[in-house]
Each structure stands twice: as structure tokens, then as C-alpha cells.
Design a protein around this motif. Structure first.
Motif, PDB file in Angstrom:
ATOM      1  N   ASP A 185       0.839  -1.211   0.000  1.00 48.98           N
ATOM      2  CA  ASP A 185       0.000   0.000   0.000  1.00 48.98           C
ATOM      3  C   ASP A 185       0.873   1.260   0.000  1.00 48.98           C
ATOM      4  O   ASP A 185       0.413   2.330   0.335  1.00 48.98           O
ATOM      5  N   ALA A 195       2.620   2.830   1.872  1.00 40.37           N
ATOM      6  CA  ALA A 195       2.926   3.298   3.228  1.00 40.37           C
ATOM      7  C   ALA A 195       3.685   4.614   3.231  1.00 40.37           C
ATOM      8  O   ALA A 195       4.619   4.818   3.999  1.00 40.37           O
ATOM      9  N   LEU A 196       3.269   5.546   2.365  1.00 44.64           N
ATOM     10  CA  LEU A 196       3.879   6.883   2.392  1.00 44.64           C
ATOM     11  C   LEU A 196       3.326   7.652   3.590  1.00 44.64           C
ATOM     12  O   LEU A 196       2.163   7.496   3.943  1.00 44.64           O
ATOM     13  N   PHE A 197       4.171   8.481   4.203  1.00 42.17           N
ATOM     14  CA  PHE A 197       3.726   9.255   5.361  1.00 42.17           C
ATOM     15  C   PHE A 197       2.841  10.404   4.872  1.00 42.17           C
ATOM     16  O   PHE A 197       3.323  11.287   4.156  1.00 42.17           O
ATOM     17  N   PRO A 198       1.556  10.401   5.251  1.00 36.09           N
ATOM     18  CA  PRO A 198       0.634  11.379   4.668  1.00 36.09           C
ATOM     19  C   PRO A 198       0.908  12.811   5.116  1.00 36.09           C
ATOM     20  O   PRO A 198       0.507  13.753   4.443  1.00 36.09           O
ATOM     21  N   HIS A 199       1.610  12.972   6.235  1.00 38.03           N
ATOM     22  CA  HIS A 199       1.813  14.325   6.769  1.00 38.03           C
ATOM     23  C   HIS A 199       3.131  14.929   6.287  1.00 38.03           C
ATOM     24  O   HIS A 199       3.530  15.978   6.767  1.00 38.03           O
ATOM     25  N   MET A 200       3.798  14.260   5.358  1.00 40.96           N
ATOM     26  CA  MET A 200       5.070  14.793   4.858  1.00 40.96           C
ATOM     27  C   MET A 200       4.979  14.970   3.347  1.00 40.96           C
ATOM     28  O   MET A 200       4.235  14.270   2.676  1.00 40.96           O
ATOM     29  N   TYR A 233      13.314  10.536   4.576  1.00 41.21           N
ATOM     30  CA  TYR A 233      13.082  10.021   5.936  1.00 41.21           C
ATOM     31  C   TYR A 233      14.241   9.159   6.447  1.00 41.21           C
ATOM     32  O   TYR A 233      14.663   9.303   7.597  1.00 41.21           O
ATOM     33  N   GLY A 234      14.746   8.281   5.587  1.00 43.54           N
ATOM     34  CA  GLY A 234      15.850   7.399   5.990  1.00 43.54           C
ATOM     35  C   GLY A 234      17.053   8.188   6.481  1.00 43.54           C
ATOM     36  O   GLY A 234      17.505   8.018   7.623  1.00 43.54           O
ATOM     37  N   ARG A 287      17.119  11.204   7.418  1.00 39.83           N
ATOM     38  CA  ARG A 287      16.717  12.047   8.546  1.00 39.83           C
ATOM     39  C   ARG A 287      16.865  11.295   9.866  1.00 39.83           C
ATOM     40  O   ARG A 287      17.451  11.803  10.821  1.00 39.83           O
ATOM     41  N   ARG A 290      12.131   6.228  -1.791  1.00 34.56           N
ATOM     42  CA  ARG A 290      12.314   6.274  -0.344  1.00 34.56           C
ATOM     43  C   ARG A 290      13.055   5.040   0.154  1.00 34.56           C
ATOM     44  O   ARG A 290      13.881   5.110   1.056  1.00 34.56           O
TER      45      ARG A 290
END
Lengths: 358, 304
Positions: A102, A104-109, A117-118, A120, A165
Motif C-alpha cells: 500500500d 505506506a507513504l507518510f501522509p503528513h510529509m 526520511y531514511g 533524517r 524512499r
């Protein structure tokens, strides 16, 4: 069947770690209560390989992937990454990344923040990780969408972001869990080509979970066919297709006809089940004579399924079993029977594949 | 039957009319009874009371607000109420988070049902009964101090009660005790929206975070917390505004200092100063408005 290196048959001696292996599963089992999702699977995936885990749902392929990623742990056996035992190691300490079904992207970013993200969480400074993220987005041809949010992307674009990602950490192994399942056919074919070329360019080991045999056949270097928590057969795509070892593989990978031992005895004189692929069967008129050396049988044409380039003829034999023959569109040879009519089927003796079971 | 069908097909073709028909009664209620009285209240706060006749003078003036803000005692009341509301909100969030997280992510279906019932059950009991019960629980010879004594922690309790401002002779007559009762009362209002928000976070996001190298702490900070923020904001609006407006808890449990709600109650009742009562009740509205604006600026609603 030829012996495939790195695959231990059931009952073999405990396999020894191999030096070129990216991933090794040694006698791995995973039980959920009374249910055995994986049953003593041993498997070696070579560095740089595009490896597919193929099977119907519930066959254990996804459990296998989760064990490699570290989201789940085996109840028995060991998991090795690059020769290191990682059986109890949590996912954030494994050099393996995953593309989720699915996404699994972060919806708030934003897209760029998702990709970054990695780096970070590994403490990279803001500017460096932004640059790195844009490079990765370039790789998947999405740099123009860096500042959008995932909600503003199409399915195919989300897929690419998830890929970027997962690749930004430069993992030794990329795990893909049915990554193209949610895309439409045209996009899926496009992404297959893209994934394959990306894998060859980066030289990363890909482990690809799918239930779509076409996807596995077109992309993978080797395929492990899963059934009921075990590996039914592990081979190259061609070998799986041409030389299936069991009725299950013949049906699942080649969509082949499987003829049971009893009928096989009548047709060929040998009492052993065999597989015959639809494209190997020729449909003749009811009175046509069999070519020399061919195996043949008579039946009633039930229906014709039109698939564009080919059509599939379903023929019912007198004993009740059904055989499927494929005919290339425009082919002029053979019968012109209509449903309900009698036909004769014929195939060369060389094209049938003897099966180990059934 | 035919008349009914005729009405059905008449309404089916006219979506706007149909919606208007459905919405009119609640809109009338909301618009006239609810917002109307709120506006009347606002208007009252711009009137003032005649010192001699004790009658309300219906001319617009800021005198009442001047009275409200020029008396240090009144400002004290506002600050005291605000401090309590902030403390209660923070404590409720801290207590609610693990419970909500468990309910949303780990509990099985039966356990989850049990927790939902458990969280809501206190709300089936009368509010007054609970407040008075707490007064007994927290009394000097009450269950709470007995329990603390059993744990051998009486010195710690005495230490806490010796703290200036929040302490007092007993928990039942200190701000500390009042704080405990407030947190207890409003906890369900924090747990429920928080659990709802956490339930909407797919497991795969947490796996993706770990997969990319985030430790559980980093996953909490970068993924769970930001996505739970709308729930946290919703819950905190409840705990914050309920604390700002309550007058029963401060009058039953705790130190004698006044709270906004008590002033509203007293000014419109015994003191008969309706404009000042109105002015006092405008304060929580403004504070909540400011709180929401702040929450929005901090991005609490971005993930909605």
C-alpha cells in the motif's frame, strides 16, 4: 529435474552458509498458533539477483518477506543477511529496505520529506538529505513533484516515491511486497520494465513477492514457487515454465493442463501424470488423422474464450476432464468447430512434461 | 400509498429542497436558540450595572470589561483557571496516550470492547455523585491517604501537600486534589478522540518507519505523534474548555480560591451582576479561540 544450487530439498542435511549469498534462510519456520505459515524453508538468494517469491495468497511468500525485513521473527530456523545472523535483529538495524503493497507513504510529509526520511532518522543534516532526496526522485523521474503531498499523487507516482524512499538508504537488498498490485495493467507493464532496468543499473538484490506468475516470469532471474508454507520448486523462469516438477507448478506457473495418471496410461501407455501447455495442443477436425508420433484424444468443444492474440478452446474428454488448447489468432490450421461439436486434440510426445506427483 | 410515492418522487428530483427540509429544524435550533443566546450573552457583557440601583443599563460600554480586568482579584481568577486548564490538559494527554495507543493498536476485539466500555462507564454515573465521592476519597482520613500509607509513601504525600500554592491541609482541600479530580473527570474525553486518531494510522506506516532505520522513539516522534495530533487537539479542546467552564469541582474539592465558572455562577446569582457574569463567560471563549488558533499554527490539523 536439475539440481539448483543453494536449494536444499526437504530432509537434506542442514545447509551451510554460502559466501556469495545476500540472504539465506536456514530451515525457517513461522507458526501462528496451530497454523504453520512457513514450514522449514531453506533458501539462498545470491547478491545482485532479482528473486521472486511466487505463490497464491496464504502460501507463505509474504511471511517469508516479513522475516527478511525483520517485521516478524521465525519460530524456528535462522535468517542470514550477508552471512550475518539477523534472526532476532529489529528492522531498523537491518540493511534492507521495503516497498510496501500500500506504499505506506507518510501522509503528513511532502514527497521530498518522505524520501528523505531514511537519512533524517540517521541524523543527516537537512540540506544534505534534501539534496539526496532530489537525486533519488530524479532516478524515478519525479523531481518535479518533490513538494507535493502523497494525497496529490496518482498510484503510479506513489509507487515511484515508495521506491525512491526505499532506495535512498542504499540497501544491500530491496524487498518488494506485491508493489504493482494496485496499478492498472498498462502502468503495471511499464513499471515492470522500469523496475527491472533499475535493478540492473543499481546492482541491488531485489526480492519480489507476487501472486502474478506473468510478473515473476518477466522480471525475475530465479523464482521460488510457494505452496502451503513450503517451496514447491525453485528455478529460473524458463525452467519453471518448461519443466514444472509438480502439478501445482504446472498449473500455477504455466497454466498448463495436468493429466492424471489414469488417463495418462490410456493416452500414452505410461501411468504417470503429465502436464501439457495449451499452446502445445493442436485442435484438429473430428476425423483428421493423427500426425506420426503424436498423442491424441477426442472430445467435445465446450466453449472458445477469446483473448485477442490467442483464443482458448476448452475441450471436454469422454472421462469428464477438461483440456485447454490455445490457438494463435489468424492461424488457419486445425478445425473450425463450433461449441458442442466434436474435435480431435493432438500434441507431440516431446512436449508433455512428466510430473513427480499425482 | 400513492400519495406517499408521489411525495417521494417529488423530493427525489429536488435535492436542495429535500436537504433544506431536513436541515431546517436543527438549523433553527442552532441559529436561534443556541447562537442567539450566545450573542445575547456577548451583548450583555457590553452593558454595565448601575452601582446605586443595581439595574442593568442597556447602553453599550466597556465599563464591565474594565471592571473585570482592573481588579487584580479577577485577573487572578482568570490566571488560576487558565493554569488549571493547561495542567489538566497536559496531564490528561500524558495519561490518555498509552491507554489510547493500547486500545487502537494492541488490544484484541474483546479487550478493545472492554476498554471502550471501561473508559465510558464513569460517564454513566451522575457527575455530582462522582465529585462528592472524590471529596471523600481525597479527605484527610480518606481511602486515598490510607492507600498511600499502605504503600509507605505518606512522607511523599505530605511533601506534596506542603508545596506552596498547590498544597493544603489535605488533598480534598488543595489545588492538587482538584487537579486530580479534573483529570479523572475529563480523561474519557481525551482517550476517545485520541484512540480514534491512532486507529486511523495504518500499521504499515510504522513498519515503513522502522524499515527506513527509525528507532521506536523516532517512529513515535516523526510518525505516530504528528498523525495523532488531530485527535490530541480534539481531546484537548474538550479537557481545556470543560476545565475553563466548570464551577462544581472547584466548589466541592480544593482550595478556597475562585475559578471563572464560580464567578459566573455567583455574579449572575447572588451578586446579580449579569453583565460581569457575561464578561467572565466571554473569557473562556476567547481563550479557546486563542488555543485553537495556536493549535492550527502548530499544524495540529494538517494531517486531517
Amino acid at each position: 529435474m536439475t539440481d539448483v544450487p543453494g536449494v536444499a530439498g526437504r530432509g537434506d542435511a542442514r545447509p551451510v552458509p554460502s559466501p556469495t549469498a545476500a540472504i539465506e534462510l536456514l530451515e525457517v519456520s513461522r507458526a501462528f498458533g496451530a497454523l504453520l505459515a512457513l514450514d522449514g524453508v531453506s533458501l539462498t538468494i545470491t547478491t545482485g539477483e532479482f528473486f521472486a517469491l511466487l505463490g497464491p495468497s496464504g502460501s507463505g511468500k509474504t511471511t517469508c518477506l516479513r522475516l527478511i525485513a525483520g517485521f516478524d521473527h521465525p519460530t524456528q530456523g535462522r535468517v542470514l543477511l550477508d552471512g550475518m545472523d539477523v534472526t532476532g535483529v529489529p528492522p531498523f538495524e537491518r540493511n534492507v529496505n521495503t516497498v510496501f503493497q500500500d506504499y505506506a507513504l507518510f501522509p503528513h510529509m511532502t514527497v521530498a520529506d518522505n524520501v528523505a526520511y531514511g537519512p533524517r532518522v540517521r541524523g543527516a543534516p537537512a540540506e544534505a538529505r534534501r539534496r539526496q532526496a532530489l537525486e533519488m526522485l530524479d532516478l524515478v523521474r519525479l523531481s518535479s513533484l518533490a513538494d507535493r503531498t502523497p494525497a496529490q499523487l496518482s498510484g503510479g507516482q506513489k509507487q515511484r516515491v515508495a521506491l525512491a524512499r526505499a532506495l535512498i538508504n542504499r540497501p544491500r537488498v530491496l524487498l518488494l511486497d506485491e508493489p504493482l498490485g494496485a496499478l492498472d495493467l498498462r502502468l503495471r507493464e511499464e513499471m515492470q520494465t522500469e523496475l527491472k532496468s533499475l535493478q540492473q543499473r543499481l546492482g541491488i538484490t531485489f526480492v519480489y513477492v507476487t501472486h502474478d506468475q506473468g510478473e515473476a516470469l518477466s522480471m525475475a532471474d530465479r523464482i521460488a514457487v510457494f505452496r502451503d508454507g513450503r517451496i514447491e520448486q525453485l528455478d529460473t523462469p524458463r525452467a519453471l515454465y518448461v519443466r514444472p516438477r509438480t502439478a501445482f507448478v504446472a498449473r500455477f506457473v504455466g497454466s498448463a493442463n495436468v493429466v492424471a495418471a489414469g488417463i495418462a496410461a490410456r493416452l500414452t501407455g505410461t501411468s504417470q501424470a503429465f502436464a501439457i501447455r495449451p499452446e502445445m495442443i493442436e485442435v484438429l477436425g473430428a476425423d483428421a488423422s493423427l500426425p506420426a508420433g503424436a498423442v491424441g484424444c477426442d472430445g467435445v468443444l465446450e466453449d472458445i474464450q477469446y483473448h485477442g492474440a490467442t483464443s482458448r478452446w476448452h475441450v471436454r474428454l469422454p472421462d469428464g476432464s477438461l483440456l485447454t488448447a490455445a490457438r494463435v489468432e489468424g492461424s488457419t490450421t486445425g478445425a473450425s468447430a463450433s461449441p458442442g461439436g466434436r474435435v480431435r486434440l493432438a500434441w507431440s510426445r516431446d512436449s508433455l512434461v512428466w510430473l513427480a506427483d499425482g | 400509498m400513492t400519495a406517499f410515492r408521489g411525495l417521494s418522487s417529488f423530493l427525489y428530483g429536488r435535492r436542495g429542497f429535500y436537504l433544506a427540509l431536513l436541515l431546517l429544524p436543527p438549523l433553527l435550533w442552532l441559529g436561534i436558540v443556541y447562537l442567539g443566546s450566545l450573542l445575547a450573552l456577548l451583548l450583555q457583557s457590553f452593558y454595565a450595572i448601575d452601582e446605586f440601583t443595581a439595574r442593568i443599563v442597556p447602553t453599550l460600554t466597556l465599563a464591565t470589561y474594565y471592571q473585570l480586568l482592573s481588579h487584580p482579584a479577577n485577573v487572578d481568577i482568570i490566571l488560576r483557571t487558565l493554569a488549571m486548564a493547561v495542567a489538566v490538559t497536559l496531564a490528561a494527554a500524558v495519561v490518555a496516550f498509552p491507554v489510547a495507543n493500547y486500545m487502537a493498536r494492541y488490544a484484541g476485539p474483546r479487550m478493545k470492547a472492554l476498554f471502550y466500555v471501561g473508559v465510558m462507564m464513569p460517564m454513566w454515573t451522575s457527575y455530582l455523585v462522582k465529585v462528592y465521592a472524590w471529596r471523600l476519597v481525597l479527605a484527610k482520613q480518606g481511602v486515598f491517604s490510607w492507600f498511600v500509607d499502605q504503600l509507605g509513601m505518606t512522607p511523599a504525600l505530605e511533601q506534596a501537600l506542603a508545596t506552596p500554592v498547590i498544597g493544603g491541609p489535605s488533598l480534598a482541600s488543595s489545588y492538587l486534589g482538584m487537579f486530580v479530580v479534573f483529570v479523572y473527570m475529563w480523561l474519557p474525553f481525551m482517550i476517545l478522540p485520541l484512540a480514534a486518531a491512532l486507529e486511523r494510522v495504518p500499521e504499515s506506516l510504522l513498519q515503513a518507519s522502522a524499515d527506513l532505520g527509525a528507532s521506536p522513539r523516532q517512529t513515535f516522534r516523526h510518525v505516530i505523534l504528528p498523525l495523532a495530533l488531530p485527535g490530541l487537539a480534539a481531546g484537548s479542546v474538550f479537557t481545556f474548555s470543560l476545565t475553563l467552564g466548570d464551577y462544581i469541582i472547584p466548589s466541592v474539592v480544593g482550595a478556597p480560591g475562585y475559578f471563572i465558572g464560580m464567578m459566573v455562577y455567583q455574579q449572575q446569582g447572588t451578586a446579580g451582576n449579569l453583565p460581569l457574569a457575561a464578561a467572565f463567560s466571554v473569557v473562556p471563549i476567547l481563550l479557546i479561540g486563542a488555543y485553537l488558533a495556536l493549535a492550527k499554527r502548530l499544524g495540529a490539523f494538517d494531517a486531517l
